[in-house]
Design a protein around this motif. Structure first.
Motif, PDB file in Angstrom:
ATOM      1  N   ALA A  69       0.834  -1.204   0.000  1.00 50.69           N
ATOM      2  CA  ALA A  69       0.000   0.000   0.000  1.00 50.69           C
ATOM      3  C   ALA A  69       0.866   1.250   0.000  1.00 50.69           C
ATOM      4  CB  ALA A  69      -0.936   0.000   1.203  1.00 50.69           C
ATOM      5  N   LEU A  70       1.935   1.268   0.781  1.00 49.46           N
ATOM      6  CA  LEU A  70       2.830   2.427   0.787  1.00 49.46           C
ATOM      7  C   LEU A  70       3.593   2.516  -0.528  1.00 49.46           C
ATOM      8  CD1 LEU A  70       3.856   4.802   2.484  1.00 49.46           C
ATOM      9  CD2 LEU A  70       5.712   3.323   3.282  1.00 49.46           C
ATOM     10  N   MET A  71       3.882   1.376  -1.123  1.00 50.62           N
ATOM     11  CA  MET A  71       4.658   1.353  -2.363  1.00 50.62           C
ATOM     12  C   MET A  71       3.935   2.061  -3.500  1.00 50.62           C
ATOM     13  SD  MET A  71       7.537   0.264  -3.572  1.00 50.62           S
ATOM     14  CE  MET A  71       8.096   0.717  -5.210  1.00 50.62           C
ATOM     15  N   THR A  72       2.617   2.141  -3.442  1.00 53.08           N
ATOM     16  CA  THR A  72       1.889   2.751  -4.550  1.00 53.08           C
ATOM     17  C   THR A  72       2.250   4.224  -4.733  1.00 53.08           C
ATOM     18  OG1 THR A  72      -0.029   3.252  -3.122  1.00 53.08           O
ATOM     19  CG2 THR A  72      -0.060   1.158  -4.341  1.00 53.08           C
ATOM     20  N   CYS A  73       2.513   4.934  -3.645  1.00 52.36           N
ATOM     21  CA  CYS A  73       2.894   6.345  -3.793  1.00 52.36           C
ATOM     22  C   CYS A  73       4.297   6.470  -4.363  1.00 52.36           C
ATOM     23  CB  CYS A  73       2.758   7.100  -2.473  1.00 52.36           C
ATOM     24  SG  CYS A  73       4.058   6.826  -1.252  1.00 52.36           S
ATOM     25  N   VAL A  74       5.150   5.482  -4.109  1.00 49.96           N
ATOM     26  CA  VAL A  74       6.502   5.494  -4.664  1.00 49.96           C
ATOM     27  C   VAL A  74       6.442   5.301  -6.175  1.00 49.96           C
ATOM     28  CG1 VAL A  74       8.754   4.365  -4.637  1.00 49.96           C
ATOM     29  CG2 VAL A  74       7.449   4.617  -2.511  1.00 49.96           C
ATOM     30  N   ILE A  75       5.625   4.349  -6.610  1.00 49.21           N
ATOM     31  CA  ILE A  75       5.503   4.080  -8.044  1.00 49.21           C
ATOM     32  C   ILE A  75       5.073   5.336  -8.785  1.00 49.21           C
ATOM     33  CG2 ILE A  75       4.182   2.784  -9.763  1.00 49.21           C
ATOM     34  CD1 ILE A  75       4.076   0.476  -7.757  1.00 49.21           C
ATOM     35  N   GLU A  76       4.089   6.027  -8.244  1.00 51.40           N
ATOM     36  CA  GLU A  76       3.606   7.221  -8.932  1.00 51.40           C
ATOM     37  C   GLU A  76       4.602   8.368  -8.841  1.00 51.40           C
ATOM     38  OE1 GLU A  76      -0.602   9.419  -9.826  1.00 51.40           O
ATOM     39  OE2 GLU A  76      -0.449   7.959  -8.200  1.00 51.40           O
ATOM     40  N   SER A  77       5.297   8.492  -7.715  1.00 53.10           N
ATOM     41  CA  SER A  77       6.286   9.563  -7.591  1.00 53.10           C
ATOM     42  C   SER A  77       7.422   9.394  -8.593  1.00 53.10           C
ATOM     43  CB  SER A  77       6.847   9.592  -6.166  1.00 53.10           C
ATOM     44  OG  SER A  77       5.859   9.988  -5.235  1.00 53.10           O
ATOM     45  N   TYR A 182      11.664   1.220  -9.442  1.00 52.72           N
ATOM     46  CA  TYR A 182      10.656   0.864  -8.430  1.00 52.72           C
ATOM     47  C   TYR A 182      10.573  -0.638  -8.207  1.00 52.72           C
ATOM     48  CZ  TYR A 182       6.676  -0.402 -11.567  1.00 52.72           C
ATOM     49  OH  TYR A 182       5.824  -1.005 -12.456  1.00 52.72           O
ATOM     50  N   LEU A 183      10.895  -1.444  -9.220  1.00 52.17           N
ATOM     51  CA  LEU A 183      10.892  -2.891  -9.008  1.00 52.17           C
ATOM     52  C   LEU A 183      12.007  -3.310  -8.049  1.00 52.17           C
ATOM     53  CD1 LEU A 183      10.123  -4.171 -12.626  1.00 52.17           C
ATOM     54  CD2 LEU A 183       8.640  -4.353 -10.615  1.00 52.17           C
ATOM     55  N   LEU A 184      13.175  -2.700  -8.183  1.00 49.58           N
ATOM     56  CA  LEU A 184      14.254  -2.985  -7.244  1.00 49.58           C
ATOM     57  C   LEU A 184      13.876  -2.542  -5.838  1.00 49.58           C
ATOM     58  CD1 LEU A 184      17.443  -2.029  -9.313  1.00 49.58           C
ATOM     59  CD2 LEU A 184      16.730  -4.318  -8.581  1.00 49.58           C
ATOM     60  N   MET A 185      13.214  -1.409  -5.729  1.00 45.16           N
ATOM     61  CA  MET A 185      12.796  -0.934  -4.418  1.00 45.16           C
ATOM     62  C   MET A 185      11.775  -1.879  -3.785  1.00 45.16           C
ATOM     63  SD  MET A 185      12.611   3.092  -5.473  1.00 45.16           S
ATOM     64  CE  MET A 185      11.973   3.780  -3.963  1.00 45.16           C
ATOM     65  N   MET A 186      10.868  -2.382  -4.596  1.00 42.87           N
ATOM     66  CA  MET A 186       9.895  -3.354  -4.091  1.00 42.87           C
ATOM     67  C   MET A 186      10.587  -4.598  -3.566  1.00 42.87           C
ATOM     68  SD  MET A 186       6.746  -3.240  -6.859  1.00 42.87           S
ATOM     69  CE  MET A 186       5.777  -4.451  -5.941  1.00 42.87           C
ATOM     70  N   ALA A 187      11.692  -4.967  -4.203  1.00 37.50           N
ATOM     71  CA  ALA A 187      12.370  -6.209  -3.839  1.00 37.50           C
ATOM     72  C   ALA A 187      13.216  -6.073  -2.576  1.00 37.50           C
ATOM     73  CB  ALA A 187      13.249  -6.681  -5.001  1.00 37.50           C
ATOM     74  N   VAL A 188      13.952  -4.956  -2.437  1.00 35.60           N
ATOM     75  CA  VAL A 188      14.996  -4.906  -1.410  1.00 35.60           C
ATOM     76  C   VAL A 188      14.714  -3.942  -0.263  1.00 35.60           C
ATOM     77  CG1 VAL A 188      16.699  -5.498  -3.169  1.00 35.60           C
ATOM     78  CG2 VAL A 188      16.407  -3.098  -2.527  1.00 35.60           C
ATOM     79  N   CYS A 189      13.676  -3.114  -0.337  1.00 34.85           N
ATOM     80  CA  CYS A 189      13.467  -2.074   0.672  1.00 34.85           C
ATOM     81  C   CYS A 189      12.501  -2.476   1.778  1.00 34.85           C
ATOM     82  CB  CYS A 189      12.983  -0.784   0.001  1.00 34.85           C
ATOM     83  SG  CYS A 189      14.240   0.009  -1.025  1.00 34.85           S
TER      84      CYS A 189
END
Length: 269
Positions: A69-77, A182-189
């Motif tokens: 849910a938090l990741m969605t704002c990252v994708i759009e940013s 953003y895919l890397l961020m989803m994986a490692v963050c």
């Protein structure tokens, strides 16, 4: 003198943000945002949460819905990577380069629609979709959680500005860079699995991404770890984000200086 410069920079961001608002109105209507973009992001959160539930059982459901849910704002940013490259295609990059204003502040305001829209997406996902998967909120957690969403969107936007500066002269890579980012961020963050799941060097790299810290702050808030723990993670995320903004400022300056020397700042993509 510094206060005058600060006011001037704010004015530049404000005028540029007016263009961002116009872009937002041109890109979305309330129907297309609600049933198009928001629906797509909620479907993504649901997909990863249900997939994790099938693989690891219900114990990790709250972890996954919170992270995604938090990741969605990252994708759009991170859409700032693509929208910044539009300036060259629109023929305005040469005009921006000739302007006496610092180009960094123009770009900061120019794509502010993305973190604003992303904040709305994450808030709906956290408070609308989250309870369906067992994520319960106490009344005192709501405002701090919204603040952390805003912080995540802004700091991710600053990181995206740095990526945008890197591809300013290679606009064909804009979507590749933002998607890989953003895919890397989803994986490692810490979105899908804890940062500790990865080797130490990967975890060290993840510390350089604002999302790692702001997501840790949000998880600490939900666990009830206390204000000090939440504030510590949030402050780390803010500092990392400001570091990326400074890096973006240097990168934009370098790209423009190189373009002036090579004569490659033109009106064509």
């Amino acid at each position: 003198m510094r206060s005058v410069m600060f006011v001037q920079q704010l004015r530049i961001v404000g005028h540029s943000a007016a263009n961002a608002y116009a872009d937002l109105r041109a890109i979305y209507t309330w129907k297309t945002w609600t049933f198009g973009w928001l629906g797509r992001m909620l479907a993504q959160v649901t997909f990863f949460t249900l997939l994790g539930k099938v693989v690891s059982g219900p114990s990790g459901t709250e972890y996954l819905v919170l992270g995604n849910a938090l990741m969605t704002c990252v994708i759009e940013s991170l859409s700032v990577v693509a929208s910044s490259a539009w300036e060259r295609a629109a023929g305005t990059l040469g005009l921006l380069a000739a302007s006496p204003a610092r180009i960094t502040w123009v770009f900061v305001g120019r794509s502010l629609q993305w973190p604003v829209s992303g904040t709305g997406t994450s808030v709906v996902a956290l408070f609308g979709l989250g309870p369906l998967f067992g994520l319960h909120w106490e009344p005192g957690q709501v405002l701090p959680a919204v603040g952390l969403v805003v912080l995540t969107a802004l700091t991710s936007y600053f990181f995206g500005l740095f990526l945008a500066a890197l591809v300013l002269n290679a606009s064909g890579l804009r979507n590749v860079v933002s998607n890989v980012g953003y895919l890397l961020m989803m994986a490692v963050c810490g979105v899908q699995v804890p940062v500790s799941y990865w080797p130490d060097w990967v975890g060290g790299a993840a510390e350089a991404v604002p999302l790692t810290h702001t997501l840790a702050a949000l998880r600490a808030l939900v666990r009830g770890d206390g204000a000090a723990a939440v504030a510590g993670h949030a402050a780390a995320g803010a500092l990392v984000g400001l570091g990326w903004l400074a890096a973006a400022h240097l990168a934009f300056g370098f790209q423009l200086a190189r373009g002036r020397r090579a004569g490659t700042i033109d009106f064509a993509p």
